[in-house]
Scaffold this active site. Structure first.
Site: not given
Ligand code: PEP
Ligand code: MG
Length: 894
Positions: A25, A94, A103, A105, A338, A454, A758, A777, A779-782, A845, A865
């Site tokens: 502001k 203000r 809104g 603060m 703004r 608001h 993973e 690849s 496996g960012t979940n595990d 993945c 990728y």
């Molecule tokens: C993972 O672990 O990121 C993955 C893609 O495998 P899943 O989710 O099937 O365990």
């Molecule tokens: Mg996995």
């Protein structure tokens, strides 16, 4: 010696590039002052002063002196004196942080009014009533905001006062009645706070500045920041500005205007106007605002001037801007500008309209939209024209379609949401206290307020469906029901459908249809300004991107959909569903097999089914890579549940030998913690023939596709590898099978073999693993589960809300990659892996492959990728392009 710190800047000293120090502001006010727009004069106390105050609990010593100097300059500029008994200067105080927090603060208006100066104000304006009303507003705001008194105390007094005077609205109280109310308010302040309301205006100003500093850390401000990912340590600036008044009669008023429509992006001006009203009246939605055209009709010269300034601002900022303005007796004042918040739809339309108008370049247009916005547009909306009249119509404040059960307060919204319900929060109007409920609601519905209320501003910012100002609804929060003008009563828990695009509310659950944007992306057919903008953005993103986008898909139909949505292959084809349904019995046979022959027979029965599955997917993705992961989950997932089997065994079925065998197998396969048990490559090594059968099915599907003239690009992926030897063994087996199939068929089969990364150990020993892998690849979940040592499902069901609340997580690490922990392992594994195997391909993945912030990280980490669910592919493409252009995520808070 370093220059002494400067804590206060006159509006004429700053500019737009100083937003970190002056807040959004303050920077906007300074920029407008520089452009010669009619900005009431004033000054900004910096965020640095706020940080110092929050750190030490008191203002830096120089601050008081600087404020006094700037106040004196302001008094000289306006020719008036704060608190003077004769034509006094009044100021507003203000908040204004670096990022907009609408809104969240505090604000205090009319600072400078005292027992003396109220008479001066009355004389100067010729309006007694106005002067006393301003004073009572100051006492009320000051009491609540600065002294922390309960606002209900003031409300009760004014209500009683109105009853005594036999009037209904605040506006009907006359000067004398207001003067007596002021006396009561002052007594209330004395009793409740133990001190008199300060009659020294400098003291009022100092306390108000302090209260604004402190409001940075209010509960609702913290919640808003954590949701919008605004850092907690920025602090707010404080703007002190000469008051102008919009409530001095019919040639006065106040409003909010946008240079374009913030809901659709259509060219403007656009906005709300409230004649004879002051300050927050429009934003709070207490009175219903009129469309900006009302100003054009009533004060055409003022409208023309406003339109001119809007044009100046948009040309200057090269983006859609909004302004707050006040008209004081025919004179226009701009109080704030703004870059305007906008819906996803408007973001695309505006960016590409500005490109066509040659206001921005193509890269800038792409950076102005983002994957989060595109994802919103990919979601369904209601089927055309619901039968029957809607329950009510209101302002279409934030588009989209939502179905849910009605709740009437924030707390119930949160409670029902936690119990798994989809909720529609219904209020007369929302206040910042409703934020927790708004966060969890599918839609927000209010009976009052316009597009800039608001409710509308906050819902739009969050991408939540919103209809506001549905004024034919009588909302009764105490009785937990609403009543329509035709007498229909909707109680808490009843289902309604809210159409934020049309601004309508309907009883019951309306059927939803797919989004037009999704269809446009799938077909590539340009329809309308929005579809055109989305396709142009995607086209440019694809050209700019370095990261390729693949999809996670395990059926030919999903593969085909992903391809239509622009996926350049499949990054993860999970094979577990191919072992379910009718095939389960074959899997049971394999598990129950007493010897190699019986197991081979069971696997042989699965082989042709899998071969058909893979053939279909390879056909749908012909010419593009298809990464097929060998079986990952623990085998007990394919067997009946232990309890169910135990019950069966205890009843008549217990005589069935298969039931008993299954029970024995389930008991044998039972694990304390299956997530860390016999799964992934461990299963492949422990169950002879399992992986070999899957590899054979893949290789034979490749042969079949080649014979049919196709271009199959299958890749085999080994899950849950922790050690290089596991991959070496699994790879050797797979290569042998591929060679066998090639020999038997006489067709050469080229099938890269890679691994998921993973587990932390895999990442840490990436250099040893890489020689056996054609690709990694992630496996960012595990990987997230194992790095944090928490199972996602268990954590989300128990302590997740607490962790979000207590700030351990800013966002879920399962949604947005934890760059400090998991991210470091990813970066390290990429570097080490490539050093050991220069031809190594790398991708991700896990779910993070579709998350905008994570995609930017993967780009920086140098991956080749990302792979995500088909619906998220367009947004991922957009983000991959934006990442290559250096996007830093600043749009994400919009
Ligand atoms: C993972 O672990 O990121 C993955 C893609 O495998 P899943 O989710 O099937 O365990
Ligand atoms: Mg996995």
């Amino acid at each position: 010696m370093s220059k002494p710190k400067k804590y206060v800047y006159a509006f004429t000293d700053g500019g737009r590039d100083m937003a970190e120090l002056l807040g959004g502001k303050g920077a906007g006010l300074a920029e407008m002052s520089g452009l010669g727009l009619p900005v009431p004069p004033g000054f900004t106390v910096t965020t640095e002063a706020c940080r110092a105050y929050l750190a030490t609990g008191s203002e830096p010593p120089e601050l008081g002196i600087e404020v006094a100097q700037h106040l004196a300059a302001l008094e000289r500029a306006t020719g008036r004196t704060l608190g003077s008994a004769d034509e006094p200067l009044l100021v507003s105080v203000r908040s204004g942080a670096r990022f907009s927090m609408p809104g969240m603060m505090e604000t205090v208006l009319d600072i400078g009014l005292t027992d003396d100066s109220v008479a001066g104000l009355a004389r100067a304006t010729g309006q007694d009533r106005f002067a006393w009303d301003s004073y009572r507003r100051l006492l009320q705001m000051f009491g609540h905001t600065v002294l922390g008194l309960d606002p209900a105390l003031f409300e009760n007094l004014i209500t009683r006062h109105k009853e005594e005077c036999a009037v209904k609205d605040d506006g009907e109280l006359d000067a004398e009645q207001l003067r007596s109310l002021v006396g009561e308010y002052k007594a209330l302040i004395r009793e409740e706070s133990g001190a008199e309301f300060p009659q020294d205006p400098a003291e009022q100003l100092q306390q108000a500045i302090r209260a604004v500093f402190a409001s940075w850390n209010s509960e609702r401000a913290r919640l808003y920041r954590s949701r919008e990912r605004i850092p907690d340590d920025l602090g707010t600036a404080v703007n002190v500005q000469a008051m102008v008044f919009g409530n001095l009669g019919p040639d006065s008023g106040t409003g909010v205007a946008f240079t374009r429509d913030p809901a659709t992006g259509a060219p403007g001006p656009y906005g709300d106007y409230l004649p004879d009203a002051q300050g927050e009246d429009v934003v709070s939605g207490v009175r219903d605002a009129l469309p900006i055209d009302a100003l054009r009709r009533e004060l055409p010269a003022v409208y023309a001037e406003l339109a001119r300034h809007l044009g100046t601002l948009e040309r200057h900022y090269r983006d859609m801007c909004d302004v707050e303005f006040t008209v004081e007796r025919g004179t226009l004042w701009i109080l704030q500008t703004r870059i305007g918040k906008r819906t996803a739809e408007a973001a695309f339309r505006i960016a590409y309209d500005l490109l066509d108008e040659r206001r921005v370049r193509e890269d800038t247009a792409l950076l102005r939209v983002d994957g989060t916005a595109l994802n919103r547009l990919m979601f369904p909306r209601f089927a055309q024209r619901p039968a029957g009249a809607p329950l009510a119509r209101g302002v279409p404040a934030s588009p989209g379609a939502a179905v849910g059960e009605v709740v009437f307060d924030s707390r119930s919204a949160v409670r029902r949401h936690e119990a798994g319900a989809r909720v529609i929060l219904v209020r007369r109007e929302t206040t910042p206290d409703d934020l927790p409920g708004m966060v969890v609601a599918e839609a927000v519905l209010t009976s009052r307020g316009g597009k800039t209320s608001h409710a509308a501003v906050v819902a739009r910012g969050m991408g939540t469906v919103c209809v506001c100002g549905a004024d034919t609804l009588t909302v009764d929060p105490a009785a937990r029901r609403l009543t329509t003008d035709s007498g229909i009563v909707v109680c808490e828990g009843d289902t309604v459908s809210v159409d934020g695009t049309a601004g309508t509310v309907h009883l019951g659950a309306l059927p939803l249809v797919d989004s037009e944007v999704r269809r446009t992306v799938e077909t590539g057919e340009r329809e309308g300004a929005l579809g055109d903008a989305v396709l142009r953005a995607l086209g440019h993103a694809d050209k700019a991107a370095r990261l390729e986008v693949r999809a996670n898909a395990d059926t030919p139909a999903d593969a085909a959909l992903a391809r239509r949505l622009g996926a350049r292959g499949i990054g993860l084809c999970r094979t577990e569903h191919m072992f379910l349904g009718e095939r389960r019995v074959l899997v049971e046979d394999m598990i129950l097999a007493g010897d190699d022959d019986a197991r081979s027979a069971a696997l042989r029965a699965l082989l042709p089914l899998q071969r058909d599955d893979f053939t279909g997917i390879l056909r749908a993705m012909d010419g593009l890579p298809v990464t097929i992961r060998l079986l990952d989950p623990p085998l007990h997932e394919f067997l009946p549940d232990l309890t169910e089997l135990s019950v069966r065994a205890a009843t008549d079925d217990g005589a069935d030998p298969r039931t008993r065998e299954l029970l024995t197998a389930v008991r044998a396969l039972h694990e304390q913690n299956p997530m860390l048990g016999l799964r992934g490559v461990r299963l492949g090594l422990a169950v002879p023939g399992l992986f070999a059968t899957q590899v054979r099915a893949i290789a034979e599907a490749v042969v079949r596709r080649l014979r049919d003239g196709g271009d199959p690009r299958a890749e085999i992926m080994i899950p849950l590898v922790a050690d290089a030897t596991e991959l070496r063994l699994a790879r050797a087996e797979a290569e042998q099978v591929i060679a066998d199939v090639a020999r038997e068929s006489g067709v050469s089969v080229d099938c890269p073999i890679g691994t998921m990364i993973e587990l932390p150990r895999a990442a840490l020993t990436a250099d040893r693993i890489a020689p056996y892998a054609d690709y990694f690849s992630f496996g960012t979940n595990d990987l997230t589960q194992t790095v944090w040592g928490m199972s996602r499902d268990d954590a989300e069901a128990s302590f997740f809300p607490l962790y979000l609340d207590r700030g351990v997580f800013a966002t879920s690490p399962f949604e947005s990659l934890d760059e400090e922990g998991v991210g470091v392992l990813v970066e390290r594994a990429v570097t080490m892996g490539r050093a050991a195997n220069p031809r190594l391909q790398t991708g991700v993945c896990g779910e993070h492959g579709g998350d905008p912030a994570s995609i930017r990280f993967f780009h920086r980490a140098g991956l080749d990728y990302v792979s995500c669910s088909p619906f998220r592919v367009p947004a991922a493409r957009l983000e991959a392009g934006r990442a290559a252009l250096g996007a830093d995520g600043t749009n994400d808070t919009r």
